[in-house]
Design a protein around this motif. Structure first.
Motif, PDB file in Angstrom:
ATOM      1  N   TYR A  69       1.043  -1.060   0.082  1.00  0.00           N
ATOM      2  CA  TYR A  69      -0.151  -0.112  -0.054  1.00  0.00           C
ATOM      3  C   TYR A  69       1.374   1.395  -0.090  1.00  0.00           C
ATOM      4  O   TYR A  69       1.829   1.487  -0.010  1.00  0.00           O
ATOM      5  N   ARG A  70       0.140   2.817  -1.202  1.00  0.00           N
ATOM      6  CA  ARG A  70       0.782   3.714  -0.744  1.00  0.00           C
ATOM      7  C   ARG A  70       0.402   4.329   0.267  1.00  0.00           C
ATOM      8  O   ARG A  70      -1.617   4.250   0.262  1.00  0.00           O
ATOM      9  N   GLN A  71       0.594   5.126   1.603  1.00  0.00           N
ATOM     10  CA  GLN A  71      -0.041   6.420   2.340  1.00  0.00           C
ATOM     11  C   GLN A  71       1.021   7.937   2.628  1.00  0.00           C
ATOM     12  O   GLN A  71       1.979   7.388   2.456  1.00  0.00           O
ATOM     13  N   ASP A  72       0.322   8.585   1.721  1.00  0.00           N
ATOM     14  CA  ASP A  72       1.072   9.940   1.152  1.00  0.00           C
ATOM     15  C   ASP A  72      -0.241  10.376   3.124  1.00  0.00           C
ATOM     16  O   ASP A  72      -0.267  10.014   3.959  1.00  0.00           O
ATOM     17  N   CYS A  73       0.609  12.195   3.639  1.00  0.00           N
ATOM     18  CA  CYS A  73       1.012  12.164   4.886  1.00  0.00           C
ATOM     19  C   CYS A  73      -0.692  12.411   4.945  1.00  0.00           C
ATOM     20  O   CYS A  73      -1.782  12.702   4.251  1.00  0.00           O
ATOM     21  N   ARG A  74      -1.049  12.051   6.514  1.00  0.00           N
ATOM     22  CA  ARG A  74      -2.544  11.879   6.987  1.00  0.00           C
ATOM     23  C   ARG A  74      -3.411  11.953   5.952  1.00  0.00           C
ATOM     24  O   ARG A  74      -4.973  12.500   6.199  1.00  0.00           O
ATOM     25  N   LYS A  75      -2.826  10.700   5.280  1.00  0.00           N
ATOM     26  CA  LYS A  75      -4.546   9.928   4.040  1.00  0.00           C
ATOM     27  C   LYS A  75      -4.677   8.723   4.514  1.00  0.00           C
ATOM     28  O   LYS A  75      -3.652   7.954   5.325  1.00  0.00           O
ATOM     29  N   GLU A  76      -5.557   8.588   4.391  1.00  0.00           N
ATOM     30  CA  GLU A  76      -6.103   6.969   4.361  1.00  0.00           C
ATOM     31  C   GLU A  76      -4.771   5.854   3.829  1.00  0.00           C
ATOM     32  O   GLU A  76      -4.324   6.270   2.067  1.00  0.00           O
ATOM     33  N   PRO A  77      -4.342   4.694   3.791  1.00  0.00           N
ATOM     34  CA  PRO A  77      -3.551   3.794   2.757  1.00  0.00           C
ATOM     35  C   PRO A  77      -4.119   3.632   1.274  1.00  0.00           C
ATOM     36  O   PRO A  77      -5.130   3.566   1.204  1.00  0.00           O
ATOM     37  N   LYS A  78      -3.237   3.368   0.243  1.00  0.00           N
ATOM     38  CA  LYS A  78      -4.413   2.999  -0.814  1.00  0.00           C
ATOM     39  C   LYS A  78      -3.893   1.849  -1.181  1.00  0.00           C
ATOM     40  O   LYS A  78      -1.778   1.812  -1.301  1.00  0.00           O
ATOM     41  N   LEU A 129       9.730  -4.723  -3.097  1.00  0.00           N
ATOM     42  CA  LEU A 129       9.288  -3.771  -4.136  1.00  0.00           C
ATOM     43  C   LEU A 129      10.107  -3.250  -4.588  1.00  0.00           C
ATOM     44  O   LEU A 129      11.248  -2.442  -3.945  1.00  0.00           O
ATOM     45  N   LEU A 130       9.974  -2.539  -6.380  1.00  0.00           N
ATOM     46  CA  LEU A 130      10.693  -2.031  -6.627  1.00  0.00           C
ATOM     47  C   LEU A 130      10.525  -1.199  -7.345  1.00  0.00           C
ATOM     48  O   LEU A 130       9.086  -1.442  -8.554  1.00  0.00           O
ATOM     49  N   ILE A 131      11.188   0.614  -7.150  1.00  0.00           N
ATOM     50  CA  ILE A 131      10.733   1.339  -8.146  1.00  0.00           C
ATOM     51  C   ILE A 131      11.353   1.814  -8.736  1.00  0.00           C
ATOM     52  O   ILE A 131      12.411   2.053  -8.872  1.00  0.00           O
ATOM     53  N   ARG A 132      11.389   1.609 -10.140  1.00  0.00           N
ATOM     54  CA  ARG A 132      12.032   2.557 -11.077  1.00  0.00           C
ATOM     55  C   ARG A 132      10.990   3.396 -11.846  1.00  0.00           C
ATOM     56  O   ARG A 132      10.735   3.898 -11.727  1.00  0.00           O
ATOM     57  N   ASP A 133      12.721   4.711 -12.082  1.00  0.00           N
ATOM     58  CA  ASP A 133      12.155   5.857 -12.413  1.00  0.00           C
ATOM     59  C   ASP A 133      11.563   6.805 -11.941  1.00  0.00           C
ATOM     60  O   ASP A 133      10.387   6.574 -12.020  1.00  0.00           O
ATOM     61  N   SER A 134      12.263   6.561 -10.278  1.00  0.00           N
ATOM     62  CA  SER A 134      11.293   7.563  -9.417  1.00  0.00           C
ATOM     63  C   SER A 134      10.744   9.034  -9.341  1.00  0.00           C
ATOM     64  O   SER A 134      11.853   9.383 -10.310  1.00  0.00           O
ATOM     65  N   LYS A 135       9.787   9.449  -9.380  1.00  0.00           N
ATOM     66  CA  LYS A 135       9.122  10.500  -9.751  1.00  0.00           C
ATOM     67  C   LYS A 135       8.417  11.167  -8.675  1.00  0.00           C
ATOM     68  O   LYS A 135       8.928  10.513  -7.778  1.00  0.00           O
ATOM     69  N   LEU A 136       9.047  12.799  -8.967  1.00  0.00           N
ATOM     70  CA  LEU A 136       8.362  13.300  -7.441  1.00  0.00           C
ATOM     71  C   LEU A 136       6.976  12.736  -6.911  1.00  0.00           C
ATOM     72  O   LEU A 136       7.037  12.921  -5.512  1.00  0.00           O
ATOM     73  N   SER A 137       6.389  12.772  -7.521  1.00  0.00           N
ATOM     74  CA  SER A 137       5.123  12.042  -6.727  1.00  0.00           C
ATOM     75  C   SER A 137       4.812  10.412  -6.230  1.00  0.00           C
ATOM     76  O   SER A 137       3.943  10.277  -5.231  1.00  0.00           O
ATOM     77  N   ASP A 138       5.848   9.650  -6.139  1.00  0.00           N
ATOM     78  CA  ASP A 138       6.190   8.884  -5.616  1.00  0.00           C
ATOM     79  C   ASP A 138       6.642   8.769  -4.104  1.00  0.00           C
ATOM     80  O   ASP A 138       6.633   7.947  -3.988  1.00  0.00           O
ATOM     81  N   SER A 139       6.789  10.208  -3.844  1.00  0.00           N
ATOM     82  CA  SER A 139       6.967  10.553  -2.392  1.00  0.00           C
ATOM     83  C   SER A 139       6.070  10.283  -1.938  1.00  0.00           C
ATOM     84  O   SER A 139       4.531  11.300  -1.720  1.00  0.00           O
ATOM     85  N   ALA A 140       5.880   8.913  -0.707  1.00  0.00           N
ATOM     86  CA  ALA A 140       5.118   8.984   0.001  1.00  0.00           C
ATOM     87  C   ALA A 140       5.897   7.745   1.081  1.00  0.00           C
ATOM     88  O   ALA A 140       6.795   7.172   1.022  1.00  0.00           O
ATOM     89  N   THR A 141       4.614   7.607   2.240  1.00  0.00           N
ATOM     90  CA  THR A 141       5.248   6.141   2.873  1.00  0.00           C
ATOM     91  C   THR A 141       4.400   4.818   1.984  1.00  0.00           C
ATOM     92  O   THR A 141       3.164   4.323   1.762  1.00  0.00           O
ATOM     93  N   TYR A 142       5.363   3.070   1.880  1.00  0.00           N
ATOM     94  CA  TYR A 142       5.138   2.244   1.110  1.00  0.00           C
ATOM     95  C   TYR A 142       4.881   1.412   2.829  1.00  0.00           C
ATOM     96  O   TYR A 142       5.754   1.218   3.272  1.00  0.00           O
ATOM     97  N   LEU A 143       3.348   0.317   2.901  1.00  0.00           N
ATOM     98  CA  LEU A 143       3.518   0.130   3.677  1.00  0.00           C
ATOM     99  C   LEU A 143       2.879  -2.037   2.843  1.00  0.00           C
ATOM    100  O   LEU A 143       2.072  -1.871   1.922  1.00  0.00           O
ATOM    101  N   CYS A 144       3.760  -2.330   3.650  1.00  0.00           N
ATOM    102  CA  CYS A 144       3.735  -3.975   2.958  1.00  0.00           C
ATOM    103  C   CYS A 144       2.491  -4.458   4.648  1.00  0.00           C
ATOM    104  O   CYS A 144       2.408  -4.402   5.720  1.00  0.00           O
ATOM    105  N   VAL A 145       1.469  -6.088   3.863  1.00  0.00           N
ATOM    106  CA  VAL A 145       0.362  -6.195   4.461  1.00  0.00           C
ATOM    107  C   VAL A 145       0.671  -7.641   4.066  1.00  0.00           C
ATOM    108  O   VAL A 145       0.807  -7.978   3.321  1.00  0.00           O
ATOM    109  N   VAL A 146       0.345  -8.159   5.460  1.00  0.00           N
ATOM    110  CA  VAL A 146       0.205  -9.813   5.365  1.00  0.00           C
ATOM    111  C   VAL A 146      -0.877 -10.957   6.546  1.00  0.00           C
ATOM    112  O   VAL A 146      -0.427  -9.820   7.334  1.00  0.00           O
ATOM    113  N   PRO A 147      -1.295 -11.621   5.833  1.00  0.00           N
ATOM    114  CA  PRO A 147      -2.188 -12.193   6.629  1.00  0.00           C
ATOM    115  C   PRO A 147      -1.456 -12.878   7.487  1.00  0.00           C
ATOM    116  O   PRO A 147      -0.771 -13.690   6.951  1.00  0.00           O
ATOM    117  N   LEU A 148      -1.824 -12.610   8.665  1.00  0.00           N
ATOM    118  CA  LEU A 148      -1.169 -14.491   9.704  1.00  0.00           C
ATOM    119  C   LEU A 148      -2.343 -14.996  10.492  1.00  0.00           C
ATOM    120  O   LEU A 148      -3.596 -14.544  10.226  1.00  0.00           O
TER     121      LEU A 148
END
Lengths: 110, 112
Positions: free
Chosen positions: A36-45, A73-92
């Motif tokens: 997931y990607r989460q922008d500041c003060r927003k819900e994860p997408k 997670l690999l991000i190629r050719d990074s863009k300014l808009s890729d700035s965010a927090t990246y969250l991984c989610v795993v069912p346990l």
């Protein structure tokens, strides 16, 4: 080992760079994984779902290594808009107990 | 449009008061979740429910209570027993355990 553990970051990269994050998990029986990607003060997408060895969507590639119990997670050719927090989610334990890693902060600079 | 609605977006309460956060979904999802997020930190699971009239504690259930009387609704009560209730609360749902979570916009609770 923590149930879900991510590279703490922060990652500061220039535009156009390739950057990769890792996420390790403790439950060897987990079958599905999500980034997931989460922008500041927003819900994860949702960014990507991973059900087998990996997944690719444009500049983003997720890979699963079951033997070592991590997803990346690999991000190629990074863009300014890729700035965010990246969250991984795993069912346990069972498929409905969804746990998040602490997140990896990425800043892409001009 | 299908989705998850959390209300209110911002909530202010005095210490010692119970407060209930609303979460409604019209996606016909079986599973629903409540997470808490503190500044600069990841999401921590409070409670989840796989089916109506059933729910399980997550990592940080103390001081919280939930109910699941209807499939589309999963309200969270933050009780006065919760020592640090100020946080960003996120509700999510999914059709099955193999499916990704869909999130509401969140409720920012401030207790003073």
């Amino acid at each position: 080992r923590k149930e879900v553990e991510q590279d703490p970051g922060p990652f500061n990269v220039p535009e156009g760079a390739t950057v990769a994050f890792n996420c390790t998990y403790s439950n060897s029986a987990s079958q599905s994984f999500f980034w997931y990607r989460q922008d500041c003060r927003k819900e994860p997408k949702l960014l990507m779902s991973v059900y087998s060895s990996g997944n690719e969507d444009g500049r983003f590639t997720a890979q699963l290594n079951r033997a070592s119990q991590y997803i990346s997670l690999l991000i190629r050719d990074s863009k300014l808009s890729d700035s965010a927090t990246y969250l991984c989610v795993v069912p346990l334990y069972n498929n409905n107990d969804m746990r998040f890693g602490a997140g990896t902060r990425l800043t892409v600079k001009p | 449009d299908g989705g998850i609605t959390q209300s209110p977006k911002y909530l202010f309460r005095k210490e010692g008061q119970n407060v209930t956060l609303s979460c409604e979904q019209n996606l016909n999802h079986d599973a629903m979740y409540w997470y808490r997020q503190d500044p600069g930190q990841g999401l921590r699971l409070i409670y989840y429910s796989q089916i109506v009239n059933d729910f399980q504690k997550g990592d940080i259930a103390e001081g919280y209570s939930v109910s699941r009387e209807k499939k589309e609704s999963f309200p969270l009560t933050v009780t006065s027993a919760q020592k640090n209730p100020t946080a960003f609360y996120l509700c999510a749902s999914s059709p099955t355990g193999d499916s990704p979570l869909h999130f509401g916009n969140g409720t920012r609770l401030t207790v003073t």
